[in-house]
Design an enzyme around this catalytic site. Structure first.
Site, mmCIF file in Angstrom:
data_model
loop_
_atom_site.group_PDB
_atom_site.id
_atom_site.type_symbol
_atom_site.label_atom_id
_atom_site.label_comp_id
_atom_site.label_asym_id
_atom_site.label_seq_id
_atom_site.Cartn_x
_atom_site.Cartn_y
_atom_site.Cartn_z
ATOM 1 N N GLU A 39 0.874 -1.202 0.018
ATOM 2 C CA GLU A 39 0.040 0.061 -0.155
ATOM 3 C C GLU A 39 0.784 1.208 0.170
ATOM 4 O OE1 GLU A 39 -2.900 1.434 -0.918
ATOM 5 O OE2 GLU A 39 -3.977 -0.141 0.595
ATOM 6 N N GLY A 75 1.322 7.346 -0.928
ATOM 7 C CA GLY A 75 1.467 7.724 0.334
ATOM 8 C C GLY A 75 0.606 6.827 1.212
ATOM 9 N N GLY A 90 11.954 15.180 2.952
ATOM 10 C CA GLY A 90 11.901 13.527 3.023
ATOM 11 C C GLY A 90 10.869 13.195 2.195
ATOM 12 N N GLU A 97 12.851 11.151 -3.789
ATOM 13 C CA GLU A 97 13.533 9.889 -3.851
ATOM 14 C C GLU A 97 15.026 10.042 -3.792
ATOM 15 O OE1 GLU A 97 11.991 6.699 -4.419
ATOM 16 O OE2 GLU A 97 10.324 8.023 -3.830
ATOM 17 N N LYS A 127 4.166 3.946 -10.347
ATOM 18 C CA LYS A 127 3.027 3.998 -9.490
ATOM 19 C C LYS A 127 1.691 3.625 -10.356
ATOM 20 C CE LYS A 127 4.439 6.942 -5.801
ATOM 21 N NZ LYS A 127 4.828 8.492 -5.512
ATOM 22 N N GLY A 129 6.127 11.403 2.501
ATOM 23 C CA GLY A 129 6.533 11.927 3.873
ATOM 24 C C GLY A 129 6.727 10.898 4.709
HETATM 25 P P1 NAP Z 1 15.835 7.036 2.662
HETATM 26 O O1 NAP Z 1 15.290 8.100 3.675
HETATM 27 O O2 NAP Z 1 16.844 7.288 1.551
HETATM 28 O O3 NAP Z 1 16.018 5.622 3.639
HETATM 29 C C1 NAP Z 1 16.775 4.573 2.870
HETATM 30 C C2 NAP Z 1 17.037 3.517 4.152
HETATM 31 O O4 NAP Z 1 17.462 2.308 3.501
HETATM 32 C C3 NAP Z 1 18.308 4.053 5.022
HETATM 33 O O5 NAP Z 1 18.264 3.710 6.232
HETATM 34 C C4 NAP Z 1 19.436 3.233 4.367
HETATM 35 O O6 NAP Z 1 20.548 2.923 5.122
HETATM 36 C C5 NAP Z 1 18.857 1.862 3.894
HETATM 37 N N1 NAP Z 1 19.495 1.286 2.716
HETATM 38 C C6 NAP Z 1 19.598 1.663 1.427
HETATM 39 N N2 NAP Z 1 20.130 0.767 0.686
HETATM 40 C C7 NAP Z 1 20.693 -0.344 1.527
HETATM 41 C C8 NAP Z 1 21.340 -1.348 1.345
HETATM 42 N N3 NAP Z 1 21.863 -1.756 0.049
HETATM 43 N N4 NAP Z 1 21.521 -2.291 2.358
HETATM 44 C C9 NAP Z 1 20.857 -2.089 3.612
HETATM 45 N N5 NAP Z 1 20.316 -0.921 3.816
HETATM 46 C C10 NAP Z 1 20.085 0.164 2.763
HETATM 47 O O7 NAP Z 1 14.714 6.320 1.857
HETATM 48 P P2 NAP Z 1 13.105 6.585 2.196
HETATM 49 O O8 NAP Z 1 12.647 8.021 1.869
HETATM 50 O O9 NAP Z 1 12.650 6.198 3.537
HETATM 51 O O10 NAP Z 1 12.427 5.599 1.175
HETATM 52 C C11 NAP Z 1 12.307 4.068 1.207
HETATM 53 C C12 NAP Z 1 11.766 3.468 0.230
HETATM 54 O O11 NAP Z 1 10.093 3.892 0.559
HETATM 55 C C13 NAP Z 1 11.914 3.652 -1.153
HETATM 56 O O12 NAP Z 1 11.487 2.749 -1.835
HETATM 57 C C14 NAP Z 1 11.009 4.898 -1.549
HETATM 58 O O13 NAP Z 1 10.621 5.076 -2.944
HETATM 59 C C15 NAP Z 1 9.711 4.570 -0.755
HETATM 60 N N6 NAP Z 1 8.728 5.450 -0.360
HETATM 61 C C16 NAP Z 1 9.142 6.839 0.228
HETATM 62 C C17 NAP Z 1 8.328 7.906 0.627
HETATM 63 C C18 NAP Z 1 8.559 8.983 1.151
HETATM 64 O O14 NAP Z 1 7.657 9.910 1.388
HETATM 65 N N7 NAP Z 1 9.896 9.062 1.553
HETATM 66 C C19 NAP Z 1 6.829 7.500 0.347
HETATM 67 C C20 NAP Z 1 6.653 6.177 -0.422
HETATM 68 C C21 NAP Z 1 7.372 5.448 -0.551
HETATM 69 P P3 NAP Z 1 21.515 4.080 5.943
HETATM 70 O O15 NAP Z 1 20.628 4.895 6.935
HETATM 71 O O16 NAP Z 1 22.546 3.328 6.381
HETATM 72 O O17 NAP Z 1 21.811 4.958 4.618
HETATM 73 N N1 HSE Z 2 9.088 10.578 -3.932
HETATM 74 C C1 HSE Z 2 7.784 10.141 -3.869
HETATM 75 C C2 HSE Z 2 6.866 11.279 -4.183
HETATM 76 C C3 HSE Z 2 7.731 9.257 -2.520
HETATM 77 O O1 HSE Z 2 7.495 12.497 -4.076
HETATM 78 O O2 HSE Z 2 5.701 10.863 -4.240
HETATM 79 C C4 HSE Z 2 6.270 8.872 -2.340
HETATM 80 O O3 HSE Z 2 6.216 7.867 -3.195
#
Ligand code: NAP
Ligand code: HSE
Length: 414
Positions: free
Chosen positions: A127, A132, A185, A188, A203, A300
C-alpha cells in the site's frame, strides 16, 4: 508477539519504527503490544543518526535477519531495485510475510512476487508504494469485487506537486523548491525519478496492473517529465486561468490499455487543480460505481509509515486480502492512438529567423488569436489535435527553437 524485521531506517523506516516500537500507533500502545521491530537493516551501521534505537538490533547483514526463525514479517523501505528485490524474494521463500513501500521492485515484478507469496502461503502487501497514506491499493481490490475499472487518473507524486504548488502560489524557483522537498523527505534518493516521472510511471503501472488484471509494463508508458517547466510557463498558465499538474493516467478500451505520465494544464476551478503541496489525488472509474476519488498526503514519513504499518497489521490479523489478484489478462498497449487534445506550447527563440520558423511549423495547429510573443519566447495553444500529431510537431519545433515545452490542456478531468 509478532517479530518484525525492518529493512531501511530512513524517512519511512523511522516512521514505521515510531508507530510500532515507540507506540505512537493505537494498535501498539498497550503494554502487551502485539508486535515489535526486532531487527533494523541499514547500509552504514556507523552513520550518525537523529535517533538511535536501543530496543532492537541494528545490522548491516541481511543474513542475520533472514536466518532468524522468530521473524514473522519483513517490512522493506530501502529504495532502488537491488538488493531489495533479492531480499523480498528471499523473505517470501522463507515463508515470511512481506510489506514494502518500494514501487520500483513491485512495478517490475508484481506478478512474479505475487505468485511467489501465494506459493509460500504468505502475504505480500505494498500500500505504501502508491499514493503515500492513501489506501488506494485496498480500494482498487474492493472496487474490483463488483466493478470493471476502465480509468485511473491522478496526481501520484508528492515532490512534483509540492514543486508545482510553490511555483504557482509563491513564484518559487524549481531547483530551490526541489531542495526543500528533499529536506522534507518527500523526494526519492535520486530525485530524477520524481521530476522525470519514473516514480509516477511505476505507480500508475502498479495501479493499472491491479485494475486491468495484466502486468502493465513501463516501456508502454508515454512519459514526459516536468524538469524544463519554467516560471514563465506557470505565469502564462495563470493568466489563462489554469495551473500545471503532473498527471498519471491509465485507460482501458476494448481490452487494450493506454498509460501516460505528462504535465497537464487544468482549469483553476477543477478538483485536481486544487490538490496542492505534497497531497496526491486518485480518481477511479468503475462501470457500476462510477467515479471514485481518493485524496491524502502522497509522501512523507508519517503518511507513508501509516500505510506500511496498516499493511503489517492486516498481514498478521486478517485473511489474505489479495489472494484473488491475478495478472492473467493479455491486454496490450494501444499507445496514444485516437486520443485528441488541445495543447499549450512554449518555444524559446533567440532571433527573428527562429521566430518565423517556429510559427511556420505550428501554423496549421495554432488556435486563432492564441499566440503571445514576449522576452524571446513564443507561447500559443493549439486546436484539438491528435496526440501523434503533437509529438511530430514537438520534434519539428525542437529543430528550430532553443527550448520547447508543451502540456496537454484538460477540461474533462475531475
Ligand atoms: P531513505 O530515507 O533514503 O532511507 C533508505 C534507508 O534504507 C536507509 O536507512 C539506508 O541505510 C537503507 N538502505 C539503502 N540501501 C541499503 C542497502 N543496500 N542495504 C541496507 N540498507 C540500505 O529512503 P525513504 O525515503 O525512507 O524511502 C524508502 C523506500 O520507501 C523507497 O523505496 C521509496 O521509494 C519508498 N517511499 C518513500 C516515501 C517517502 O515519502 N519518502 C513514500 C512512499 C514510498 P542508511 O541509513 O545506512 O543510509
Ligand atoms: N518521492 C515520492 C513522492 C515518495 O514524492 O511522491 C512517495 O512515493
Amino acid at each position: 508477539m509478532k517479530q518484525i524485521a525492518l529493512l531501511g531506517f530512513g524517512t519511512v523506516g523511522l516512521g514505521v519504527y515510531e508507530i510500532i516500537n515507540l507506540k505512537r500507533g493505537a494498535f501498539f500502545s498497550s503494554n502487551d503490544a502485539p508486535a515489535k521491530v526486532k531487527w533494523i537493516l541499514v547500509r552504514d551501521i556507523n552513520k550518525r543518526r537523529t535517533y538511535k534505537p536501543t530496543d532492537c538490533t541494528l545490522t548491516d547483514n541481511f543474513q542475520e535477519i533472514i536466518n532468524d526463525d522468530e521473524v514473522d514479517i519483513v517490512i522493506s523501505a530501502m529504495g532502488g531495485m537491488e538488493p531489495e528485490y533479492t531480499y523480498i524474494k528471499e523473505a517470501l521463500k522463507r515463508k515470511k510475510h512481506v510489506v514494502t513501500a518500494n514501487k520500483e521492485v513491485i512495478c517490475a515484478h508484481i506478478d512474479e512476487l505475487t505468485n511467489l507469496a501465494k506459493e509460500n502461503g504468505v502475504k505480500l502487501y505494498y500500500e505504501g508504494a502508491v499514493g503515500g497514506g492513501i489506501p488506494i491499493i485496498s480500494s482498487i481490490i474492493e472496487t474490483l469485487k463488483i466493478n470493471k475499472i476502465t480509468k485511473i487518473q491522478g496526481i501520484l507524486n508528492g515532490t512534483t506537486n509540492f514543486i508545482l504548488t510553490k511555483m504557482s502560489k509563491e513564484k518559487a524557483d524549481f531547483a530551490e523548491v526541489l531542495k526543500v522537498a528533499q529536506e522534507l523527505g518527500f523526494a526519492e534518493a535520486d530525485p530524477t525519478a520524481d521530476i522525470e516521472g519514473y516514480d509516477v510511471m511505476r505507480k500508475i503501472c502498479i495501479l493499472a496492473s491491479l485494475a486491468f488484471h495484466t502486468h502493465a509494463k513501463t516501456e508502454d508508458v508515454h512519459l514526459r517529465g516536468i524538469s524544463n517547466i519554467t516560471l514563465d510557463d506557470v505565469n502564462m498558465a495563470d493568466s489563462m486561468g489554469y495551473d500545471f499538474k503532473y498527471i498519471g493516467q491509465a485507460l482501458l478500451k476494448d481490452d487494450k490499455y493506454s498509460i501516460s505520465v505528462t504535465p497537464v494544464l487544468l482549469p483553476k476551478d477543477s478538483v485536481m487543480c486544487n490538490v496542492n503541496q505534497e497531497y496526491n489525488v486518485i480518481m477511479l472509474y468503475g462501470d457500476i460505481i462510477g467515479e471514485l476519488c481518493f485524496m491524502g498526503k502522497g509522501a512523507g514519513k508519517d503518511a507513508t509509515a501509516n500505510a506500511v504499518v496498516s499493511d503489517a497489521i492486516k498481514a498478521f490479523t486478517e485473511e489474505d486480502t489479495q489472494k484473488h489478484i491475478n495478472f492473467n489478462e493479455t491486454a496490450h498497449s494501444y499507445g496514444l492512438s485516437g486520443i485528441k487534445n488541445q495543447y499549450y506550447i512554449r518555444a524559446t527563440v533567440n532571433n527573428y529567423e527562429q521566430f518565423e520558423s517556429t510559427i511556420d511549423c505550428a501554423a496549421d495547429t495554432i488556435k486563432k488569436n492564441n499566440l503571445t510573443y514576449t522576452n524571446s519566447k513564443v507561447f500559443f495553444t493549439t486546436e484539438l489535435i491528435n496526440s501523434s500529431d503533437m509529438l511530430a510537431l514537438y520534434e519539428k519545433l525542437k529543430t528550430v527553437s532553443e527550448d520547447v515545452f508543451y502540456a496537454r490542456m484538460e477540461h474533462n478531468l475531475l
